[in-house]
Design a protein around this motif. Structure first.
Motif, mmCIF file in Angstrom:
data_model
loop_
_atom_site.group_PDB
_atom_site.id
_atom_site.type_symbol
_atom_site.label_atom_id
_atom_site.label_comp_id
_atom_site.label_asym_id
_atom_site.label_seq_id
_atom_site.Cartn_x
_atom_site.Cartn_y
_atom_site.Cartn_z
ATOM 1 N N ILE A 152 45.150 40.441 28.916
ATOM 2 C CA ILE A 152 44.358 41.135 29.683
ATOM 3 C C ILE A 152 42.980 41.557 28.882
ATOM 4 O O ILE A 152 42.345 42.379 29.478
ATOM 5 N N LEU A 206 44.699 48.265 33.992
ATOM 6 C CA LEU A 206 45.579 47.400 33.124
ATOM 7 C C LEU A 206 45.849 48.059 32.026
ATOM 8 O O LEU A 206 44.950 48.723 31.252
ATOM 9 N N ARG A 210 44.151 33.876 34.643
ATOM 10 C CA ARG A 210 44.238 34.840 33.459
ATOM 11 C C ARG A 210 44.807 34.247 32.123
ATOM 12 O O ARG A 210 44.592 34.316 30.983
ATOM 13 N N THR A 250 39.573 41.060 36.564
ATOM 14 C CA THR A 250 39.931 42.398 36.950
ATOM 15 C C THR A 250 39.217 42.863 37.690
ATOM 16 O O THR A 250 37.928 43.150 37.713
ATOM 17 N N SER A 254 47.022 34.824 38.290
ATOM 18 C CA SER A 254 47.728 34.872 37.081
ATOM 19 C C SER A 254 47.467 33.479 36.284
ATOM 20 O O SER A 254 47.261 33.417 35.051
ATOM 21 N N ASP A 273 44.899 46.003 25.506
ATOM 22 C CA ASP A 273 46.371 46.142 25.464
ATOM 23 C C ASP A 273 46.940 46.298 23.976
ATOM 24 O O ASP A 273 47.764 45.639 23.677
#
Length: 547
Positions: A154, A176, A54, A170, A51, A133
């Motif tokens: 993402i 995702l 990212r 990923t 996390s 996204d």
């Protein structure tokens, strides 16, 4: 939001908490040097390296995306083990909140928002970045009507290997994104999607903006996934008849289940949007967007009228008048009006001209007909009655619309051919016609009193002319005239001196074989096709001496 917050984070003065979630907190703060409001995103998780990476990658991506349509990144830093991002504050609302408040948006307003979102993606895609996204919650609109794309958490970056050797965060085979806006291929493997996945998500968002509902259920289930893969959804016009077909076609193309059948790049989508928005005042549309954002309750957007609606109406009227005029002109010229409405007063005149056909292709003599009123005095010519003769069935349109047209059948053995004129309708009365074929002129008086008047013209039938043959001979090498040359013609299968043949028997409309001879020279032969109207022939021969 009554949540405690620190007075300072780094060099930034904290004014309050905007949002709080399981993985982070969003603060409103003031930039110390720029003296402007900013957003500080704090990642509260410390121990999850994936996390954290990212979060860092999102900052790296935003740092390179300098576009007025993308949320600007001011800073990225760590403090006391926590990671922070400082972004511009978009003082307004996300599109999902606007849809919830308004239920749905007028099509021009929705297309303007979509256009700006497309501009953001066009820039991101040019940098090799796929958002992955796209959804109304990540499209922010300021109180001035500015549209900004946010949250690249993402996003995939084709240049990820250039960032300190970082690997793709990923895992292959992992999905995702937000299910309601994800294309089929993203459910299978998010690492393999490209810019067409963003186009799909934008199409879903456009559907939601103009209808107030999503084309597919938002929950993730096997049944819903099957529906998405089949691409079966309710046409927007079934939900709202006012939605233009242009927008329905745009949505349908954007959300095709198979990526290869969608628009292949965002530029194609922008082209369609611009074509639609050119009929509207985009400044006024943006004002309405801003008012919608500012309003605390549902804002009643006034009816939006095309800026060039009057011009469009005028163009349609003009086009209709022109089309009607063309139809009437066509009906008049084709004789349909005369055969029906004016049948009582007009007579259909036709002429059948029979004359020898040309032995050489496309060398017929030009033939024309002129019509005059027979007043036994000045003989005024009938307006627009001039006609050319042609072989029936030889025109292109007659081959297409062959019904009712009898095509002239070509027979090699036939000496004559029948020629016709385009239909002509004359007021019933007395007339004269002048037919001109090359040097020939023929006049005829006729009465056009019946519904149909047919004129037969055969004054040139089987017509031939005397052929005058003149031969000249020259020496091949010196080019000097050979005065003692002889001219023979193949007549009744024998070579006969031309002077020994009756001139009346040498006629046009045949193939003549001519031989030019001289003592001490090789003969030269000519086989010449002479059309019926060609009555003067000169032959020049170059004779080579005998070896």
């Amino acid at each position: 939001m009554s949540v405690e917050f620190p007075p300072m984070i780094g060099k930034y003065k904290i004014l309050g908490v905007i949002a709080k979630g399981g993985m982070g907190i969003v603060y409103k703060a003031i930039h110390p040097s720029l003296k402007r409001y900013v957003v500080i995103k704090k990642m509260t998780e410390r121990n999850r390296s994936g996390s954290g990476e990212r979060f860092k990658k999102e900052a790296q991506i935003l740092l390179d995306l300098q576009s007025p349509y993308i949320v600007h990144l001011f800073d990225y830093f760590t403090d006391q083990g926590y990671r922070y991002m400082v972004e511009e504050l978009v003082d307004g609302s996300a599109v999902d909140a606007i849809i919830e408040k308004q239920k749905k948006l007028p099509c021009p307003v929705a297309m303007l928002i979509l256009q700006d979102a497309c501009y953001a993606l066009k820039y991101a895609h040019s940098k090799g970045i796929v958002h992955r996204d796209i959804k109304p919650g990540n499209i922010l609109i300021s109180r001035r009507g500015e549209v900004k794309l946010a949250d690249f958490g993402i996003a995939s970056d084709a240049r990820s290997s250039t960032y300190d050797g970082s690997k793709n965060l990923t895992m292959s085979g992992v999905a995702l994104g937000t299910p309601a806006y994800m294309p089929p291929e993203q459910f299978e493997d998010s690492t393999r999607v490209d810019n067409r996945a963003d186009i799909y998500a934008l199409g879903i968002m456009l559907y939601e903006m103009v209808t107030g509902t999503k084309p597919y259920p938002g929950s993730l289930s096997i049944e819903n996934l099957k529906t998405i893969k089949k691409g079966k959804y309710t046409n927007p016009r079934k939900l709202d008849k006012t939605i233009p077909r242009t927008i329905c076609k745009l949505i349908d193309k954007m959300i095709k289940p198979k990526a290869k059948r969608r628009y292949q790049n965002i530029g194609c989508v922008i082209k369609v949007i611009k074509k639609y928005l050119k009929h509207y005042d985009t400044h006024e549309l943006r004002v309405q967007v801003a008012k919608t954002v500012i309003a605390s309750k549902k804002y009643e957007i006034p009816a939006i009228v095309q800026k060039d609606k009057k011009k469009i109406i005028v163009r349609r009227i003009v086009a209709g008048v022109v089309l009607a005029g063309l139809v009437l002109f066509g009906l008049w010229e084709s004789g349909a009006v005369h055969k029906t409405l004016l049948r009582k007063w007009y007579s259909e005149v036709s002429i059948n001209l029979e004359m020898p056909h040309s032995l050489s292709k496309n060398l017929d003599l030009p033939a024309r007909a002129f019509f005059y009123k027979n007043d036994n005095d000045k003989l005024p010519e009938v307006s627009r009655s001039y006609r050319n003769f042609y072989v029936r069935g030889s025109r292109f349109y007659e081959n297409i619309f062959s019904f009712g047209t009898k095509k002239e059948v070509s027979r090699p053995a036939a000496k004559n051919k029948t020629y016709n004129i385009r239909h002509l309708y004359l007021k019933k009365g007395e007339y004269r016609v002048k037919i001109v074929v090359g040097p020939y002129v023929w006049w005829k008086s006729f009465s056009a009193v019946q519904n149909k008047t047919e004129i037969k013209c055969d004054f040139l039938k089987n017509k031939t002319r005397k052929l005058n043959i003149k031969a000249l001979a020259y020496d091949y090498e010196t080019q000097k005239n050979i005065s003692e040359a002889r001219v023979s013609v193949l007549f009744n299968n024998n070579w006969v001196d031309i002077n020994a043949i009756d001139p009346e028997k040498i006629e046009t409309g045949a193939v003549w074989k001519i031989k030019v001879s001289a003592d001490g020279y090789n003969d030269e032969l000519f086989s010449l096709l002479i059309d019926w109207f060609q009555d003067d022939l000169t032959v020049s021969a170059l004779l080579k001496k005998n070896k």
